[in-house]
Design an enzyme around this catalytic site. Sequence first.
Site: not given
Length: 275
Positions: A136, A159, A217, A220, A243, A252
């Site tokens: 990110r 994150k 982004h 990414r 994630h 995806y």
Amino acid sequence: MSNELEAFIEYITVTKALSKKSIEAYQSDLLFFEEKTKKPLIKLETHQLLSVLEVYENKRTLNRKLSSVNAFFDFCYKAQFMDEKTKLRLSKTPKLLPKFLSYEEIEKGLQLIDKSSWIGLRDYALILFLYASGARISEALELSRSDIEGEWLHIRHAKGEKERIVPLAPLCIEAIGIYLEAGGFDQEYIWCNYRGGKLSRISAYKITQKYLGVSPHVLRHSYATALISGGADLRVVQELLGHASLLTTQIYTHIQKEDLKNTVTVYHPMNKENL
């Protein structure tokens, strides 16, 4: 405008302190029903509301209107303007696939960069890094030189405070080394502005927008798409992206399925017109 609607607008303005644009959107959405039916919104039956909404074919627009109505009804129930809580079901909308770039598109953008200056070398290295790491932009801008150890990247400011280790391509590591040496700043952060301070999110956005026409982004997404399309295990990609849930990564797989479908369309003999 009905008294209940006026009270709702006052509530989201004063109590909720929503932005001017949000207040205008709610007012526009809800006033539309009263103007069309010539009745207070609180008095309308579900079939009357849906009848007004028939003019909207776009499901996302329709759902925004429905969300506004549900927020209004929720307020009216809590304010005891209504005895029963009413909630309208939202329309199902197709999931939007994340935008991504192919390696060829990224390569084409990289060729536009003038690498005769350290700024150009920085822009080149940053784009390569974002595509090579899947980081990110917030994670990238917090990186220190010590976070790259050999061919591994240690993302510490992730994150949800979930640290992770990501392998980096040698080409990317080489580009970062050339950029840092050319910059000559004694700065712990990897990504610097022209004064040697930490690069800002806005500046990073301008860099990717200038050469690729996208936000950071998207790189990414491009990283994840390249891995999934190449056959990478979904759980490995989840770990690389950081994630928390596999459900987030599964978006995806739709890209992979679309890629498989296109392959069959192009190469399978039953798709040929002359059969």
